[in-house]
Design a protein around this motif. Structure first.
Motif, short mmCIF file in Angstrom:
data_model
loop_
_atom_site.label_atom_id
_atom_site.label_comp_id
_atom_site.label_asym_id
_atom_site.label_seq_id
_atom_site.Cartn_x
_atom_site.Cartn_y
_atom_site.Cartn_z
N MET A 233 0.84 -1.19 0.00
CA MET A 233 0.00 0.00 0.00
C MET A 233 0.87 1.24 0.00
SD MET A 233 -3.06 1.05 2.65
CE MET A 233 -2.05 0.88 4.13
N LYS A 234 0.45 2.24 -0.74
CA LYS A 234 1.09 3.56 -0.67
C LYS A 234 0.32 4.38 0.36
CE LYS A 234 2.53 5.77 -4.19
NZ LYS A 234 2.58 6.55 -5.46
N LEU A 235 1.03 4.76 1.42
CA LEU A 235 0.38 5.40 2.57
C LEU A 235 1.02 6.76 2.84
CD1 LEU A 235 -1.66 4.93 4.95
CD2 LEU A 235 0.30 4.13 6.26
N LEU A 236 0.18 7.76 3.00
CA LEU A 236 0.62 9.09 3.42
C LEU A 236 0.22 9.29 4.87
CD1 LEU A 236 1.65 12.02 2.93
CD2 LEU A 236 -0.68 12.56 2.11
N ALA B 276 4.37 20.97 -0.45
CA ALA B 276 5.08 19.70 -0.57
C ALA B 276 4.15 18.56 -0.96
CB ALA B 276 5.80 19.37 0.73
N LEU B 277 2.85 18.78 -0.81
CA LEU B 277 1.87 17.75 -1.16
C LEU B 277 1.16 18.07 -2.47
CD1 LEU B 277 0.23 17.08 2.34
CD2 LEU B 277 1.93 15.69 1.15
N ALA B 278 1.73 18.97 -3.25
CA ALA B 278 1.08 19.37 -4.51
C ALA B 278 1.06 18.24 -5.52
CB ALA B 278 1.79 20.59 -5.09
N THR B 279 1.98 17.31 -5.39
CA THR B 279 2.03 16.18 -6.30
C THR B 279 2.02 14.88 -5.51
OG1 THR B 279 4.45 16.17 -6.33
CG2 THR B 279 3.32 17.48 -8.02
N GLY B 280 1.62 13.81 -6.18
CA GLY B 280 1.63 12.50 -5.55
C GLY B 280 0.24 11.95 -5.37
N ALA B 281 0.14 10.64 -5.33
CA ALA B 281 -1.13 9.95 -5.11
C ALA B 281 -0.86 8.77 -4.18
CB ALA B 281 -1.73 9.48 -6.43
N TRP B 282 -1.82 8.48 -3.31
CA TRP B 282 -1.66 7.43 -2.31
C TRP B 282 -2.94 6.61 -2.19
CZ3 TRP B 282 -0.06 12.44 -1.89
CH2 TRP B 282 1.31 12.67 -1.74
N ARG C 79 -8.65 22.00 4.97
CA ARG C 79 -7.65 22.39 3.98
C ARG C 79 -6.88 21.16 3.50
NH1 ARG C 79 -4.81 25.35 7.08
NH2 ARG C 79 -5.93 27.29 6.74
N MET C 80 -6.52 20.28 4.41
CA MET C 80 -5.79 19.08 4.03
C MET C 80 -6.67 18.16 3.17
SD MET C 80 -2.89 17.48 4.22
CE MET C 80 -2.04 18.25 5.62
N ALA C 81 -7.92 17.99 3.57
CA ALA C 81 -8.82 17.14 2.80
C ALA C 81 -9.02 17.67 1.39
CB ALA C 81 -10.17 17.01 3.53
N GLU C 82 -9.12 18.97 1.27
CA GLU C 82 -9.29 19.58 -0.05
C GLU C 82 -8.03 19.39 -0.89
OE1 GLU C 82 -11.01 21.35 -3.19
OE2 GLU C 82 -11.99 20.84 -1.30
N CYS C 83 -6.87 19.55 -0.28
CA CYS C 83 -5.61 19.40 -0.99
C CYS C 83 -5.45 17.99 -1.56
CB CYS C 83 -4.45 19.72 -0.04
SG CYS C 83 -2.80 19.37 -0.69
N LEU C 84 -5.89 16.99 -0.79
CA LEU C 84 -5.64 15.60 -1.18
C LEU C 84 -6.80 14.96 -1.93
CD1 LEU C 84 -3.96 14.38 2.13
CD2 LEU C 84 -2.83 14.96 -0.02
N PHE D 299 -14.86 13.49 1.69
CA PHE D 299 -14.56 12.12 1.28
C PHE D 299 -15.74 11.16 1.40
CE2 PHE D 299 -10.36 13.76 1.36
CZ PHE D 299 -9.62 12.95 0.50
N GLY D 300 -16.81 11.57 2.05
CA GLY D 300 -18.01 10.75 2.09
C GLY D 300 -17.76 9.34 2.58
N GLU D 301 -18.12 8.34 1.77
CA GLU D 301 -17.97 6.95 2.16
C GLU D 301 -16.52 6.48 2.17
OE1 GLU D 301 -20.45 4.54 -0.26
OE2 GLU D 301 -22.33 5.36 0.58
N ARG D 302 -15.61 7.33 1.77
CA ARG D 302 -14.18 6.98 1.84
C ARG D 302 -13.51 7.63 3.04
NH1 ARG D 302 -11.40 9.04 -2.23
NH2 ARG D 302 -13.04 10.46 -2.89
N ALA D 303 -14.31 8.11 3.99
CA ALA D 303 -13.80 8.67 5.24
C ALA D 303 -13.83 7.61 6.33
CB ALA D 303 -14.62 9.88 5.65
N LEU D 304 -12.70 7.38 6.97
CA LEU D 304 -12.57 6.45 8.08
C LEU D 304 -12.26 7.26 9.33
CD1 LEU D 304 -12.23 3.57 9.27
CD2 LEU D 304 -9.84 3.65 8.48
N LEU D 305 -13.16 7.21 10.31
CA LEU D 305 -13.05 8.06 11.50
C LEU D 305 -12.74 7.18 12.71
CD1 LEU D 305 -16.23 10.20 10.75
CD2 LEU D 305 -13.85 10.67 10.07
N ILE D 306 -11.54 7.34 13.24
CA ILE D 306 -11.05 6.52 14.36
C ILE D 306 -11.24 7.31 15.65
CG2 ILE D 306 -9.09 5.29 15.31
CD1 ILE D 306 -10.08 4.17 12.64
#
Length: 336
Positions: free
Chosen positions: A1-4, A56-62, A78-83, A143-150
């Motif tokens: 897995m690619k993990l950020l 620094a997070l302008a590029t890349g996919a995870w 802001r982070m959610a929007e960026c990614l 992120f809707g259904e792709r949000a995991l809340l711990i």
């Protein structure tokens, strides 16, 4: 897995990065780079400030991002929007403190707390839980259904910066046999917490299986008592303290505060009647595992003993010797 991993240098993030790297994940860490850290081999570092500079997070996919240090809704949004569009799943480390009421046991559907000044950036005892709830909303909105809340309870274990659990193994270790040691409540009072490594393992497992929505991540209710915890501490340390159990009234009489002066415990009555009864069935069904208490105690004590002497003082939680001696004397207990 690619993990950020957002954060990654302290406690939850530290253990999460280690666990992911150990199983062969390709890990990228984004943080300010202000904490001296020895990273596992192969970890990619990107430095920036989530409040001001995400370039620094302008590029890349995870495949997934785990946000371990989100406390202010504006920063999390802001982070959610960026990614958005570049990560498959957004896992947010929230808290069981999001719940509005602890007079009854909470499950993931329980009402969350609110504050009028949700735009504040002051994180303290009043705002911590409500701001975490708003951070959850910010992640879910993007992120809707792709949000995991711990939603962990009290997180404990090696490298814990709060000192709240570490106090007890350390206190047991320095007790002479037969020495009176002040203990809060009663031996049978239930407590809930979770080893930081079990949090990390659950997060990775939940991502692997495409889990979403909220999960209470803590030991099962009624699984542990304060007496069992303190006895495990003494057993690990090889000592035999004489626990002097003090009820809420006695603790107040001594001018002490639960949770801070006598950590891990809150009076199981009134506003905190169900504080240690959080429902964990959803997380257990999703693969949450809880390691033996003896392992958490032993590893925490080993880590504490490895610290330099000037870092072993309990300045954030627990009692100094003078205050404990005074409290025991006030309770008519001989301190030997």
């Amino acid at each position: 897995m690619k993990l950020l991993v957002i954060g990654g240098s302290q406690f939850v993030g530290r253990h999460l990065v280690a666990a992911a790297a150990a199983r062969g994940d390709q890990v990228t860490v984004f943080n300010r780079g202000q904490t001296a850290t020895v990273w596992p081999a192969g970890v990619e570092l990107r430095h920036g400030d989530r409040k001001a500079d995400l370039s620094a997070l302008a590029t890349g996919a995870w495949d997934a991002v785990v946000d371990t240090c989100g406390y202010v809704p504006r920063d999390v949004a802001r982070m959610a929007e960026c990614l958005h569009g570049r990560v498959g799943r957004y896992a947010f480390i929230s808290s069981a403190s999001v719940y509005a009421d602890f007079t009854q046991p909470n499950d993931e559907r329980s009402a969350r707390c609110r504050i009028d000044d949700g735009d504040t950036e002051v994180v303290d005892g009043r705002t911590y839980g409500p701001l975490k709830a708003l951070c959850e909303q910010a992640v879910a909105a993007r992120f809707g259904e792709r949000a995991l809340l711990i939603r962990p309870g009290l997180i404990v274990g090696p490298h814990d910066p709060t000192q709240r659990f570490t106090y007890w193994p350390a206190r047991a270790a320095r007790a002479a046999n037969g020495e009176a040691v002040l203990a809060p409540g009663a031996a049978g009072d239930f407590v809930q917490f979770i080893d930081v490594r079990d949090v990390a393992a659950f997060v990775l497992r939940a991502i692997d299986h495409g889990r979403s929505g909220p999960f209470n991540v803590v030991s099962p209710p009624r699984a542990m008592t304060m007496g069992a915890v303190l006895d495990a501490c003494a057993s690990c340390a090889g000592t035999r303290p004489r626990w002097r159990w003090a009820g809420a009234d006695e603790i107040e009489h001594c001018g002490l505060k639960p949770w801070i002066d006598l950590p891990l415990w809150l009076p199981p009555a009134g506003d905190h009647a169900a504080f240690a009864l959080t429902d964990t069935r959803a997380a257990l069904a999703a693969g949450l595992t809880i390691r033996p208490l003896s392992q958490t105690v032993a590893d925490t004590l080993d880590w504490y003993r490895s610290l330099p002497a000037d870092q072993q003082a309990f300045t954030k939680a627990g009692l100094g010797a003078d205050r404990e001696t005074a409290a025991l004397a006030r309770l008519g207990c001989v301190y030997i």
